[in-house]
Design an enzyme around this catalytic site. Structure first.
Site, short mmCIF file in Angstrom:
data_model
loop_
_atom_site.label_atom_id
_atom_site.label_comp_id
_atom_site.label_asym_id
_atom_site.label_seq_id
_atom_site.Cartn_x
_atom_site.Cartn_y
_atom_site.Cartn_z
N LYS A 17 0.82 -1.22 0.00
CA LYS A 17 0.00 0.00 0.00
C LYS A 17 0.85 1.26 0.00
O LYS A 17 0.58 2.20 -0.74
CB LYS A 17 -0.91 0.05 1.25
CG LYS A 17 -1.94 -1.04 1.33
CD LYS A 17 -2.95 -0.78 2.45
CE LYS A 17 -2.35 -0.75 3.85
NZ LYS A 17 -1.84 -2.05 4.32
N ARG A 92 -9.95 2.03 8.23
CA ARG A 92 -9.59 0.69 8.68
C ARG A 92 -10.81 -0.09 9.16
O ARG A 92 -10.71 -1.26 9.46
CB ARG A 92 -8.68 0.78 9.91
CG ARG A 92 -7.19 0.97 9.73
CD ARG A 92 -6.49 -0.25 9.25
NE ARG A 92 -5.20 -0.53 9.84
CZ ARG A 92 -4.06 0.10 9.58
NH1 ARG A 92 -4.03 1.12 8.78
NH2 ARG A 92 -2.95 -0.29 10.14
N ARG A 129 10.93 -6.53 6.10
CA ARG A 129 10.74 -5.11 5.76
C ARG A 129 11.55 -4.21 6.67
O ARG A 129 11.60 -4.39 7.88
CB ARG A 129 9.25 -4.75 5.89
CG ARG A 129 8.97 -3.28 5.67
CD ARG A 129 7.52 -3.02 5.40
NE ARG A 129 6.71 -3.00 6.59
CZ ARG A 129 5.42 -2.67 6.60
NH1 ARG A 129 4.81 -2.37 5.46
NH2 ARG A 129 4.73 -2.66 7.71
N ARG A 161 10.41 -1.86 11.85
CA ARG A 161 9.32 -1.33 12.66
C ARG A 161 9.05 -2.25 13.84
O ARG A 161 9.10 -3.47 13.70
CB ARG A 161 8.04 -1.23 11.81
CG ARG A 161 7.95 0.05 11.03
CD ARG A 161 6.82 0.05 10.03
NE ARG A 161 5.52 -0.32 10.58
CZ ARG A 161 4.39 -0.24 9.89
NH1 ARG A 161 4.40 0.21 8.64
NH2 ARG A 161 3.25 -0.59 10.42
N ARG A 172 -2.16 -8.02 13.74
CA ARG A 172 -2.63 -7.08 12.71
C ARG A 172 -3.41 -7.80 11.62
O ARG A 172 -4.36 -7.25 11.06
CB ARG A 172 -1.44 -6.31 12.13
CG ARG A 172 -0.90 -5.29 13.14
CD ARG A 172 0.55 -4.96 12.90
NE ARG A 172 0.77 -4.16 11.72
CZ ARG A 172 1.91 -4.18 11.02
NH1 ARG A 172 2.89 -4.97 11.35
NH2 ARG A 172 2.04 -3.39 9.98
P1 AMP Z 1 0.13 1.03 9.23
O1 AMP Z 1 1.41 1.72 8.96
O2 AMP Z 1 -0.99 1.50 8.33
O3 AMP Z 1 0.26 -0.47 9.26
O4 AMP Z 1 -0.34 1.47 10.70
C1 AMP Z 1 0.48 1.19 11.82
C2 AMP Z 1 -0.36 1.21 13.08
O5 AMP Z 1 -0.93 2.52 13.25
C3 AMP Z 1 -1.55 0.28 13.11
O6 AMP Z 1 -1.21 -1.03 13.52
C4 AMP Z 1 -2.46 0.97 14.12
O7 AMP Z 1 -2.01 0.78 15.44
C5 AMP Z 1 -2.25 2.42 13.78
N1 AMP Z 1 -3.18 2.90 12.74
C6 AMP Z 1 -2.86 3.33 11.48
N2 AMP Z 1 -3.94 3.70 10.81
C7 AMP Z 1 -5.00 3.49 11.64
C8 AMP Z 1 -6.40 3.65 11.51
N3 AMP Z 1 -6.95 4.10 10.37
N4 AMP Z 1 -7.16 3.35 12.58
C9 AMP Z 1 -6.64 2.90 13.72
N5 AMP Z 1 -5.33 2.70 13.92
C10 AMP Z 1 -4.50 2.98 12.88
#
Ligand code: AMP
Length: 219
Positions: A17, A92, A129, A161, A172
């Site tokens: 993404k 999400r 990653r 990360r 996740r």
């Molecule tokens: P990502 O980089 O999109 O995988 O997001 C990393 C982390 O940020 C996720 O595991 C959540 O803890 C938080 N996060 C990111 N976007 C959202 C969202 N739209 N709603 C809730 N938590 C989010």
């Protein structure tokens, strides 16, 4: 504003993404709206918001809808977002998708791209990653920037990360199936969902997405 283009990129963690969203932004002059990047930046800056969300992020859980809805709404008030954005990691869940419709009343989401990959590939990709802490460019563990720990684009630190660890990855994936997968129906009902195979070379994925945008005369 005439001509604002808003796109949603949906997919499991590691589906590509971030990479694809950044490419679409460069190509079409849109802003990359990644709630994950925004939240990680807050943690890194040591802001009050960062302290509040650090443990949630590390555990692979979701932060509150209210918080991310506000981050996205604020982002859309900035001048550079007036041509539109590529939403990556937001919405999400259904409540966020509904909130987004409230934010984008005049220029609703034009296309939702579902980047599809098998879960076993997610584990493989995320374990390997590495991410630049400054510009969020992602690398494979075998890339020179990951080995040296210095980003070839901006000189920032390239790290793993904290939520790309096995337990957090599993958590996740569960959250994705439970909360995010229902969004496919939500966008299908609005006739703006397209499926793209995420298990292809990045250039082929980009071409598949841009073909869909062109077919629908969105670009
Ligand atoms: P990502 O980089 O999109 O995988 O997001 C990393 C982390 O940020 C996720 O595991 C959540 O803890 C938080 N996060 C990111 N976007 C959202 C969202 N739209 N709603 C809730 N938590 C989010």
């Amino acid at each position: 504003m005439a001509g604002q283009l808003n796109l949603v990129v949906l997919g499991k963690q590691g589906a590509g993404k971030g990479t694809q969203s950044r490419r679409l932004c460069d190509r079409y002059g849109l802003v990359h709206i990644s709630t994950g990047d925004m939240l990680r930046a807050a943690v890194q800056n040591g802001s009050a918001l960062g302290d509040e969300v650090r443990a949630v992020l590390d555990g692979g859980q979701l932060v509150s809808d209210d918080l991310v809805n506000r981050l996205v709404a604020e982002r859309y008030t900035m001048p550079d977002a007036q041509a539109g954005g590529v939403l990556d990691g937001f919405p999400r869940n259904l409540a966020q998708a509904e909130a987004l419709e409230g934010i984008l009343v005049e220029h609703p989401v034009a296309l939702c791209v579902s980047l599809e990959i098998d879960s076993h590939l997610v584990i493989e990709r995320l374990s390997a990653r590495r991410v630049c802490q400054e510009c969020a460019t992602t690398y494979a563990a075998s890339d020179p920037s990951a080995i040296s720990g210095t980003c070839e684009k901006c000189g920032g630190d390239v790290v793993q990360r904290s939520d790309d660890q096995p337990e957090a990855i599993a958590r996740r994936l569960e959250v994705f199936e439970r909360d995010t997968a229902p969004l496919l129906d939500f966008y299908e009902r609005r006739s703006i969902l397209v499926h793209v195979d995420g298990d292809q070379a990045p250039d082929d994925v980009t071409r598949a997405i841009t073909d869909r945008l062109e077919e629908r005369a969105l670009v």
